[in-house]
Design a protein around this motif. Structure first.
Motif, PDB file in Angstrom:
ATOM      1  N   SER A  33      98.853 -79.174 -60.709  1.00 38.67           N
ATOM      2  CA  SER A  33     100.095 -78.834 -59.679  1.00 38.67           C
ATOM      3  C   SER A  33     100.422 -79.740 -59.075  1.00 38.67           C
ATOM      4  N   LYS A  88     103.596 -78.025 -64.593  1.00 41.76           N
ATOM      5  CA  LYS A  88     103.604 -76.760 -64.449  1.00 41.76           C
ATOM      6  C   LYS A  88     102.174 -76.088 -65.234  1.00 41.76           C
ATOM      7  N   THR A  89     101.800 -75.092 -64.568  1.00 41.23           N
ATOM      8  CA  THR A  89     100.259 -74.246 -64.887  1.00 41.23           C
ATOM      9  C   THR A  89     100.518 -72.886 -65.259  1.00 41.23           C
TER      10      THR A  89
END
Length: 334
Positions: A146, A151-152
């Motif tokens: 992050s 994006k995670t």
């Protein structure tokens, strides 16, 4: 648009090959993710399967043993997210795969079979109706991605299935049945040697699932069972079974060991004469071989009293064997 396949085991490679064939996909990239505990046999088997079909690009990750693959993963994610994909297929949902999937533009995401793990994913881990907790240590590892702008968050509701199992959708996900079109092209005109049975080994005592003496006691009993039927056993070691010297006195004219350079499914395709049957404890190969070849498949039942962990998961696998008409051989029968 491109199609992307992410694999980390020989059977996932077979599933990718079948999806590519059945869905008539073009412009395909396959990413092989190797892990430090795989051993060289896994790499060799996967590469042999890659050779069976044309891929526009083959990307290999984890060839060098490193304490951390963080920078390698970032490099691959940044490379792959440049493209837009029609379909993305993955045989595993680890940290790398989830973050990669979170950062790709794609019309559909499919889970590829990784053996009976598919059943577990569908029932719990990828079921959006079940909340799962992320450990603090994992949260900290994910945070690193992050901080560099990746994006995670991966939405489990985006997962569809390309599978050999008869799954029921929870929320409208697409479930495509694997018909093994590629493999079954090569199964005609084979004969059967009624004097031979293959036994597919598993690293059960190496992974402390059962005690070593239990594993070999079962093998001795299985050997006697087939000898009474005038059948010899060819034992096919799992790719993570390294120390074959431990088999000692069990090896004789009725029990021989043959290590394969590729998966057992691909090996059987190469034969003109098939064994009379394929036997194992609960190897995934029993499912696939049962669907591809016209030979007996037999699962030797491991009672829960012999298992040190994962009793429920293994019992669920035996239940699936029954649904797929795979014979269950109990201890009292051998």
């Amino acid at each position: 648009m491109k199609n992307l396949f992410i694999v980390s085991s020989p059977f996932q490679c077979i599933s990718a090959l079948e999806a590519k064939t059945q869905l008539a996909l073009e412009n395909n990239i396959i990413v092989a993710v190797y892990y430090s505990n795989d051993g060289s046999n896994t790499h060799k088997q996967m590469r042999e399967i890659f050779k069976l079909s044309e891929w526009n690009e083959i990307v290999e990750i984890g060839l060098e043993r490193k304490k951390s693959k963080y920078f390698e993963y970032i490099s691959i994610i940044n490379k792959l997210k440049q493209y837009e994909y029609k379909n993305v297929f993955t045989g595993h949902f680890g940290q790398f795969q989830n973050i990669l999937l979170s950062n790709l533009i794609t019309s559909k995401i499919y889970a590829l079979d990784d053996g009976s793990a598919t059943l577990r994913w569908h029932k719990s881990e990828l079921n959006p109706n079940i909340k799962s907790e992320v450990k603090f240590s994992k949260k900290m590892k994910i945070l690193r991605y992050s901080l560099i702008g990746l994006k995670t968050y991966f939405d489990r509701k985006r997962v569809n299935y390309f599978t050999m199992f008869d799954l029921k959708p929870y929320y409208g996900e697409t479930i495509v049945q694997n018909k093994f079109i590629f493999m079954r092209r090569y199964t005609a005109n084979k004969t059967v040697d009624n004097s031979t049975v293959y036994f597919i080994g598993q690293p059960l005592y190496g992974e402390k699932l059962v005690e070593k003496n239990v594993y070999f006691e079962f093998l001795e009993n299985i050997k006697r069972y087939f000898v009474k039927q005038n059948k010899k056993i060819i034992y096919i070691p799992h790719r993570r079974e390294e120390n074959l010297e431990e088999f000692g006195n069990i090896i004789d004219d009725n029990f021989k060991i043959q290590r394969l350079p590729t998966s057992v499914e691909i090996h059987l395709l190469s034969l003109d004469i098939l064994p009379a049957g394929i036997c194992s404890f609960y190897s995934t190969a029993l499912f696939s071989i049962n669907k591809i070849f016209n030979i007996d498949t037999i699962a030797v039942y491991l009672n829960s009293e012999f298992l040190n962990y994962n009793q429920d998961g293994i019992e669920n696998t035996y239940d699936e064997f029954k649904k797929n008409n795979i014979k269950i051989l109990k201890r009292e029968d051998i």
